[in-house]
Design a protein around this motif. Structure first.
Motif, PDB file in Angstrom:
ATOM      1  N   SER A  46     -17.701  10.103  -7.041  1.00 51.76           N
ATOM      2  CA  SER A  46     -17.165   8.740  -7.006  1.00 51.76           C
ATOM      3  C   SER A  46     -18.318   7.749  -7.034  1.00 51.76           C
ATOM      4  O   SER A  46     -18.993   7.526  -6.025  1.00 51.76           O
ATOM      5  CB  SER A  46     -16.332   8.534  -5.735  1.00 51.76           C
ATOM      6  OG  SER A  46     -15.242   9.443  -5.689  1.00 51.76           O
ATOM      7  N   VAL A  57     -12.019   4.318  -6.251  1.00 52.90           N
ATOM      8  CA  VAL A  57     -11.408   4.840  -5.030  1.00 52.90           C
ATOM      9  C   VAL A  57     -10.050   5.450  -5.336  1.00 52.90           C
ATOM     10  O   VAL A  57      -9.711   6.551  -4.863  1.00 52.90           O
ATOM     11  CB  VAL A  57     -11.256   3.725  -3.974  1.00 52.90           C
ATOM     12  CG1 VAL A  57     -10.373   4.178  -2.816  1.00 52.90           C
ATOM     13  CG2 VAL A  57     -12.609   3.295  -3.438  1.00 52.90           C
ATOM     14  N   ASN A  60      -9.418   9.413  -6.435  1.00 53.83           N
ATOM     15  CA  ASN A  60      -9.492  10.609  -5.593  1.00 53.83           C
ATOM     16  C   ASN A  60      -9.350  10.341  -4.101  1.00 53.83           C
ATOM     17  O   ASN A  60      -9.411  11.283  -3.308  1.00 53.83           O
ATOM     18  CB  ASN A  60     -10.838  11.318  -5.814  1.00 53.83           C
ATOM     19  CG  ASN A  60     -10.946  11.935  -7.188  1.00 53.83           C
ATOM     20  OD1 ASN A  60     -10.259  12.895  -7.505  1.00 53.83           O
ATOM     21  ND2 ASN A  60     -11.814  11.363  -8.020  1.00 53.83           N
ATOM     22  N   TRP A  61      -9.174   9.075  -3.729  1.00 53.92           N
ATOM     23  CA  TRP A  61      -9.153   8.692  -2.335  1.00 53.92           C
ATOM     24  C   TRP A  61      -7.886   7.902  -2.016  1.00 53.92           C
ATOM     25  O   TRP A  61      -7.297   7.283  -2.896  1.00 53.92           O
ATOM     26  CB  TRP A  61     -10.369   7.828  -1.988  1.00 53.92           C
ATOM     27  CG  TRP A  61     -11.683   8.479  -2.286  1.00 53.92           C
ATOM     28  CD1 TRP A  61     -12.302   8.582  -3.497  1.00 53.92           C
ATOM     29  CD2 TRP A  61     -12.549   9.129  -1.349  1.00 53.92           C
ATOM     30  NE1 TRP A  61     -13.496   9.245  -3.369  1.00 53.92           N
ATOM     31  CE2 TRP A  61     -13.677   9.590  -2.056  1.00 53.92           C
ATOM     32  CE3 TRP A  61     -12.483   9.343   0.039  1.00 53.92           C
ATOM     33  CZ2 TRP A  61     -14.723  10.271  -1.423  1.00 53.92           C
ATOM     34  CZ3 TRP A  61     -13.520  10.014   0.666  1.00 53.92           C
ATOM     35  CH2 TRP A  61     -14.622  10.472  -0.065  1.00 53.92           C
ATOM     36  N   ILE A 108     -11.212   5.058   4.101  1.00 54.70           N
ATOM     37  CA  ILE A 108     -10.729   5.845   2.971  1.00 54.70           C
ATOM     38  C   ILE A 108     -10.809   7.321   3.342  1.00 54.70           C
ATOM     39  O   ILE A 108     -11.667   7.729   4.130  1.00 54.70           O
ATOM     40  CB  ILE A 108     -11.529   5.578   1.679  1.00 54.70           C
ATOM     41  CG1 ILE A 108     -13.017   5.937   1.839  1.00 54.70           C
ATOM     42  CG2 ILE A 108     -11.362   4.133   1.237  1.00 54.70           C
ATOM     43  CD1 ILE A 108     -13.818   5.862   0.539  1.00 54.70           C
ATOM     44  N   GLN A 109      -9.903   8.116   2.780  1.00 54.31           N
ATOM     45  CA  GLN A 109      -9.960   9.564   2.956  1.00 54.31           C
ATOM     46  C   GLN A 109      -9.600  10.229   1.637  1.00 54.31           C
ATOM     47  O   GLN A 109      -8.867   9.674   0.826  1.00 54.31           O
ATOM     48  CB  GLN A 109      -9.025  10.037   4.061  1.00 54.31           C
ATOM     49  CG  GLN A 109      -7.550   9.880   3.762  1.00 54.31           C
ATOM     50  CD  GLN A 109      -6.658  10.432   4.859  1.00 54.31           C
ATOM     51  OE1 GLN A 109      -7.054  10.508   6.018  1.00 54.31           O
ATOM     52  NE2 GLN A 109      -5.454  10.824   4.505  1.00 54.31           N
ATOM     53  N   THR A 110     -10.149  11.412   1.408  1.00 58.41           N
ATOM     54  CA  THR A 110      -9.825  12.134   0.180  1.00 58.41           C
ATOM     55  C   THR A 110      -8.340  12.458   0.134  1.00 58.41           C
ATOM     56  O   THR A 110      -7.716  12.751   1.164  1.00 58.41           O
ATOM     57  CB  THR A 110     -10.626  13.441   0.081  1.00 58.41           C
ATOM     58  OG1 THR A 110     -10.442  14.218   1.273  1.00 58.41           O
ATOM     59  CG2 THR A 110     -12.100  13.175  -0.140  1.00 58.41           C
ATOM     60  N   ASN A 111      -7.774  12.420  -1.072  1.00 54.47           N
ATOM     61  CA  ASN A 111      -6.407  12.888  -1.244  1.00 54.47           C
ATOM     62  C   ASN A 111      -6.297  14.363  -0.888  1.00 54.47           C
ATOM     63  O   ASN A 111      -5.274  14.817  -0.393  1.00 54.47           O
ATOM     64  CB  ASN A 111      -5.949  12.670  -2.686  1.00 54.47           C
ATOM     65  CG  ASN A 111      -5.822  11.203  -3.035  1.00 54.47           C
ATOM     66  OD1 ASN A 111      -5.435  10.384  -2.206  1.00 54.47           O
ATOM     67  ND2 ASN A 111      -6.160  10.851  -4.267  1.00 54.47           N
ATOM     68  N   ARG A 220     -10.296  17.097   5.130  1.00 59.61           N
ATOM     69  CA  ARG A 220     -10.553  15.968   4.255  1.00 59.61           C
ATOM     70  C   ARG A 220     -11.957  15.443   4.515  1.00 59.61           C
ATOM     71  O   ARG A 220     -12.581  15.764   5.520  1.00 59.61           O
ATOM     72  CB  ARG A 220      -9.553  14.837   4.520  1.00 59.61           C
ATOM     73  CG  ARG A 220      -8.087  15.205   4.336  1.00 59.61           C
ATOM     74  CD  ARG A 220      -7.211  14.000   4.627  1.00 59.61           C
ATOM     75  NE  ARG A 220      -5.808  14.372   4.700  1.00 59.61           N
ATOM     76  CZ  ARG A 220      -4.973  14.382   3.667  1.00 59.61           C
ATOM     77  NH1 ARG A 220      -5.425  14.041   2.474  1.00 59.61           N
ATOM     78  NH2 ARG A 220      -3.707  14.726   3.804  1.00 59.61           N
ATOM     79  N   LEU A 222     -13.816  11.637   4.963  1.00 56.39           N
ATOM     80  CA  LEU A 222     -13.461  10.253   5.250  1.00 56.39           C
ATOM     81  C   LEU A 222     -14.709   9.396   5.362  1.00 56.39           C
ATOM     82  O   LEU A 222     -15.798   9.890   5.670  1.00 56.39           O
ATOM     83  CB  LEU A 222     -12.680  10.138   6.564  1.00 56.39           C
ATOM     84  CG  LEU A 222     -11.282  10.758   6.633  1.00 56.39           C
ATOM     85  CD1 LEU A 222     -11.334  12.218   7.033  1.00 56.39           C
ATOM     86  CD2 LEU A 222     -10.408   9.985   7.618  1.00 56.39           C
TER      87      LEU A 222
END
Length: 278
Positions: A46, A57, A60-61, A108-111, A220, A222
């Motif tokens: 990213s 963002v 993937n987030w 933010i956190q990864t999907n 995840r 973050l």
């Protein structure tokens, strides 16, 4: 150090159950080799530099919008605290308006919640406003977490990094490191999560290794900036906006969704290109 007590949304877990591995670039179909020789099967790269950080963002987030009552203040993660900022990504805790109002924070956190071991890098400037915690970390639960954190109320906040494996059952699970670098300028912070240890780097120089309380659960990644007024940790809340500036986050990892057999098959089908160096 007190644990984060983060609240991961149930909807996120439901989505994770249906996640499939991303199609790998044929040029790196045989994986990514880090400086220690470990080969990782997948990546999330990213690059937030430029004017479209928020668009990156969204690839993937997930920008977080949950809230939680803490002992000292209510914190509310808000989408407007993650935004395009100075040709990078800004993650913010807003200036606090006073008693009776929530602290407006950013995260933010990864999907993906299926990440299990890897090497994770972030180029960022820490906030300069006192009274927040800026974190970059793996997270499944408060007992399955590894942190790189910066406390802007530290006496030497421009030069202090906190490295921790939660739940920090002994003092050896957490290391406070004072560095010569000015952390309010861009630096590359790296976490290598291995089955038996976590290794922490600053600008590719290894700073610490922690072998206790190492997480072993798919998780995840973050990044957040937050404050709840805790006098033993975040301090604050801040009297002015506290903004972390992130140029990129690059994750190279294994997952529970893409096993070694599938990886080897994809590598072979792509003609066995050279492993990509990261």
């Amino acid at each position: 150090m007190l644990p984060h007590l983060l609240l991961l949304q149930l909807v996120g877990y439901a989505a994770a159950a249906s996640i499939q591995p991303r199609a790998k670039s044929s040029s790196c179909a045989c994986g990514y080799r880090d400086s220690n020789g470990h080969v990782w099967r997948e990546s999330i790269v990213s690059n937030f530099a430029g004017s479209n950080a928020l668009g990156v963002v969204q690839q993937n987030w997930a920008v977080q919008t949950w809230g939680q009552q803490r002992e000292y203040q209510y914190i509310q993660y808000s989408a407007d605290n993650v935004y395009n900022y100075q040709n990078a990504l800004g993650v913010r805790t807003k200036a606090w308006k006073g008693n009776g109002t929530s602290v407006s924070t950013g995260e933010i956190q990864t999907n993906r919640a299926d990440i299990l071991y890897g090497t994770f890098r972030m180029s960022a400037k820490i906030p300069t406003t006192p009274g927040v915690c800026f974190g970059f970390f793996t997270y499944y639960s408060d007992s399955q977490e590894t942190d790189i954190e910066f406390l802007t109320n530290d006496t030497n906040s421009k030069h202090t990094v906190h490295y921790t494996n939660q739940p920090r059952t002994t003092s050896a699970s957490s290391q406070e490191v004072v560095v010569s670098n000015d952390l309010t300028a861009f630096n590359v912070h790296r976490l290598d999560w291995l089955p038996t240890q976590t290794m922490f780097y600053l600008n590719n120089k290894q700073m610490r290794t922690i072998s206790l309380d190492v997480p072993n659960t798919p998780s995840r990644m973050l990044a957040n900036v937050w404050s709840d007024g805790d006098p033993e940790w975040s301090m604050g809340p801040p009297k002015a906006d506290a903004i972390a500036t992130i140029q990129y986050i690059n994750l190279y990892f294994n997952s529970t969704s893409y096993n070694e057999t599938a990886f080897n098959s994809a590598c072979k089908q792509s003609g066995k290109p050279a492993v990509c160096q990261v």
